[in-house]
Design an enzyme around this catalytic site. Structure first.
Site, PDB file in Angstrom:
ATOM      1  N   ASP A 397       0.967  -1.195   0.049  1.00 12.99           N
ATOM      2  CA  ASP A 397      -0.084   0.005   0.049  1.00 12.99           C
ATOM      3  C   ASP A 397       0.797   1.303  -0.019  1.00 12.99           C
ATOM      4  O   ASP A 397       0.768   2.150   0.793  1.00 12.99           O
ATOM      5  CB  ASP A 397      -0.917   0.106   1.150  1.00 12.99           C
ATOM      6  CG  ASP A 397      -1.914   1.090   1.408  1.00 12.99           C
ATOM      7  OD1 ASP A 397      -2.404   1.485   2.361  1.00 12.99           O
ATOM      8  OD2 ASP A 397      -2.027   1.688   0.155  1.00 12.99           O
ATOM      9  N   LEU A 398       2.007   1.299  -1.042  1.00 11.22           N
ATOM     10  CA  LEU A 398       2.795   2.283  -0.891  1.00 11.22           C
ATOM     11  C   LEU A 398       2.216   3.369  -1.912  1.00 11.22           C
ATOM     12  O   LEU A 398       2.088   3.435  -2.977  1.00 11.22           O
ATOM     13  CB  LEU A 398       4.265   1.751  -1.560  1.00 11.22           C
ATOM     14  CG  LEU A 398       4.781   0.755  -0.897  1.00 11.22           C
ATOM     15  CD1 LEU A 398       6.089   0.257  -1.403  1.00 11.22           C
ATOM     16  CD2 LEU A 398       5.180   1.234   0.612  1.00 11.22           C
ATOM     17  N   GLU A 399       1.756   4.437  -1.101  1.00  2.28           N
ATOM     18  CA  GLU A 399       1.020   5.629  -1.717  1.00  2.28           C
ATOM     19  C   GLU A 399       2.241   6.674  -2.234  1.00  2.28           C
ATOM     20  O   GLU A 399       1.539   7.748  -2.461  1.00  2.28           O
ATOM     21  CB  GLU A 399      -0.088   6.088  -0.946  1.00  2.28           C
ATOM     22  CG  GLU A 399      -0.956   4.952  -0.795  1.00  2.28           C
ATOM     23  CD  GLU A 399      -2.134   5.360   0.363  1.00  2.28           C
ATOM     24  OE1 GLU A 399      -2.462   6.613   0.576  1.00  2.28           O
ATOM     25  OE2 GLU A 399      -2.818   4.576   0.854  1.00  2.28           O
ATOM     26  N   ASN A 400       3.285   6.800  -1.804  1.00  2.52           N
ATOM     27  CA  ASN A 400       4.196   7.678  -2.248  1.00  2.52           C
ATOM     28  C   ASN A 400       5.168   7.307  -3.092  1.00  2.52           C
ATOM     29  O   ASN A 400       6.428   7.890  -3.135  1.00  2.52           O
ATOM     30  CB  ASN A 400       4.982   8.285  -0.906  1.00  2.52           C
ATOM     31  CG  ASN A 400       3.914   8.724  -0.042  1.00  2.52           C
ATOM     32  OD1 ASN A 400       3.235   9.759  -0.345  1.00  2.52           O
ATOM     33  ND2 ASN A 400       3.612   8.032   1.350  1.00  2.52           N
TER      34      ASN A 400
END
Length: 573
Positions: A397-400
């Site tokens: 869930d890497l949102e960056n």
């Protein structure tokens, strides 16, 4: 409460006679002399909910003194338990329709303390009988006659002031139909659906299925032979041989009989020397569990409802080593939830057939995997957490930002360590899955052979393109289906596509849709029904299911999301 066959119609046994005329004369003589049995062939039990199978429906208990218990019972699955107090005798009563100038047999079964059975409002002589108490079920019986204008009587039972609680079950007010006919008994239940295999050990397999209306129990079969029974919607079959495939089916039962067995599912026990092996159901619901307090309901893992098949623990923490992660339980923020309780709850969820995985990233996540060294650090640290806590896998869930080259390497390395049971999920944002050239989409396709599901976040987004090239705004069925179509037609298997939405209006800044919209989108994609203006060119029956942020926000909203979406996901084809 089920009666034995034929008890609602009592028959008199006739003896041979010399001829039809003598039979008529004999019958007439019996009638004139008053020797006819109290209960005739047309007699019925006029009591309603006589065995308390519908709770206290039709009954009124003084001072809330009555309650329904499942044990002990005289018949069926329920009985009345009423507890007297110093100034209350725990009287429970029911108005029963009767015919004027008629005779009725009144009876019930009682156990426990002093118990009375009686009737009032007969229009003639009201009657009662009693038991001084019994450790076993005892039948109380009496009879009464109604007056010329009596169409309703009150049947009651009660204990005695300050004495022990009494139990009552299987009431009968047998006589002429007072109106409405006899209450119908139970019918054979329908066949259970949604049978799925969960966690396995070397000697056991856990199973779950959907509830069936009217069922009081379930029978589980192993290779066609009865293996065990259950009063709930799950069971564990034990005594099995390691590394062996079995076929399981389940039937629903009640007092009327047993349903047809369900379609069989196959499950293989674990090999010797291995721990629990949890499989993801064909259709699954994913929920994120918050390891922090942000105003949503604080939960233990044990508080997460059974409607969730994959529970993503949110989140792992970055370490000083690039790519490496660790996990720190927020005991203080979770009202004293201890590490020991957390570990125990993981095992309990897995024993119930659920998958508990560790989620990496989130809105504030700072984990970066963009080199060979960081990919190795990532895989080694995630695998260490799996070994330490027993997690079934990992959620990305890497949102960056995400580098597809090195995240692919990291996941491949992790898979090599963990084996075929590894669960890998992803939760990209909508912008990440607009094109197969995006880093998230490329990663998903790169690990397609080991990927479990991509639950894209259909929220905090804004308008996006659908697979038909049209622009759709978030918050609609079309937004969910047209964007999911990009993944379905872009190379992912339908079983690797899920719909991710907030559990409540407070779960995200924007993009909340009601559970009915989620269910409509699932139907549209899996069955081609309940679509909006966008309708896909084909259906995807193996669509994996749905995801929500978060189980905590779901709890805050009374679990409205999981109660609606969970059963619907399990009902997909």
């Amino acid at each position: 409460m089920e009666r034995s066959a034929g008890s609602s119609r009592r028959r008199r046994r006739s003896r041979p006679v010399l001829g039809g005329t003598m039979a008529v004369v004999a019958a007439a003589a019996l009638t004139v002399t008053g020797l006819v049995s109290t209960a005739q062939a047309a007699d019925v039990n006029n009591a309603r909910n006589a065995g308390f199978e519908s709770g206290l429906a039709n009954w009124t208990c003084a001072g809330n003194s009555g309650a329904i218990v499942s044990s002990p019972v005289h018949g069926g699955t329920s009985a009345l338990k009423a507890t007297p107090a110093g100034q209350d005798n725990a009287k429970c009563s029911q108005a029963v329709k009767v015919k004027p100038n008629s005779t009725y047999a009144l009876s019930s079964w009682v156990q426990g303390g002093y118990a009375y059975l009686g009737v009032s409002g007969t229009g003639t002589t009201d009657v009662s009988t009693w038991s001084p108490g019994s450790a076993t079920w005892t039948k109380l019986s009496t009879s009464f006659k109604t007056g010329a204008n009596t169409t309703s009587v009150t049947v009651y039972t009660h204990g005695w002031y300050g004495q022990a609680a009494y139990l009552a079950d299987d009431f009968e007010v047998t006589g002429p139909d007072g109106g409405g006919g006899e209450e119908p008994g139970p019918v054979v239940p329908a066949t259970p659906g949604g049978l799925a295999a969960g966690a396995t050990t070397t000697s056991s397999v856990s199973l779950s299925w959907n509830a069936v209306s009217g069922a009081t129990g379930y029978t589980v079969y192993r290779d066609g032979t009865k293996a065990t029974t259950s009063t709930g919607t799950s069971a564990t079959v034990s005594g099995l041989t390691a590394d062996t495939a079995y076929q399981f089916s389940v039937s629903a039962t009640n007092a009327a009989g047993e349903s047809v067995k369900s379609a069989a599912v196959s499950a293989r026990t674990a090999k010797n020397g291995t721990g629990p092996v949890t499989t993801v159901p064909k259709h699954a619901v994913t929920g994120y569990w918050q390891n922090f307090n942000n105003g949503a309901a604080v939960q233990k893992l044990s508080d997460v409802p059974a409607d969730y098949d994959i529970i993503a623990v949110s989140f792992a923490d970055a370490t000083a080593t690039q790519g490496a992660v660790t996990f720190n339980l927020d005991t203080a923020g979770l009202n004293g939830y201890t590490d020991a309780q957390f570990r125990s709850d993981i095992k309990a969820k897995q024993a119930a057939g659920k998958n508990v995985i560790i989620s990496i990233g989130g809105e504030l996540g700072t984990v970066r995997v963009d080199s060979d060294a960081s990919a190795t650090a990532f895989s080694n640290s995630v695998y260490a957490l799996m070994q330490d806590y027993g997690f079934n896998g990992v959620d990305i869930d890497l949102e960056n930002g995400l580098n597809s080259t090195y995240m692919t390497k990291a996941l491949r390395q992790l898979s090599a360590k963990a084996g075929s049971g590894l669960v890998i999920t992803m939760a990209p944002q909508t912008i990440d899955m607009q094109s197969t050239s995006g880093e998230y989409f490329k990663t998903a396709l790169n690990v397609k052979d080991i990927l479990t599901v991509v639950n894209m976040q259909y929220y905090n987004s804004g308008s996006m393109l659908g697979c038909d090239g049209k622009v759709y705004s978030q918050g609609s069925v079309d937004f969910l289906t047209a964007l999911a179509c990009i993944q379905l037609e872009g190379g992912l298997d339908p079983s690797q596509v899920g719909i991710g939405v907030p559990a409540s209006t407070r779960g995200a800044g924007s993009g909340y849709v009601s559970p009915s919209i989620v269910n409509a989108a699932l139907d549209c994609l899996a069955k081609g029904t309940n679509c909006g203006s966008f309708k896909p060119s084909k259906t995807y029956p193996s669509l994996r299911g749905a995801m929500t942020w978060s189980t905590n926000w779901d709890a805050t909203a009374g679990f409205a999301w999981s109660k609606a979406v969970g059963p619907h996901v399990r009902s997909l084809p």
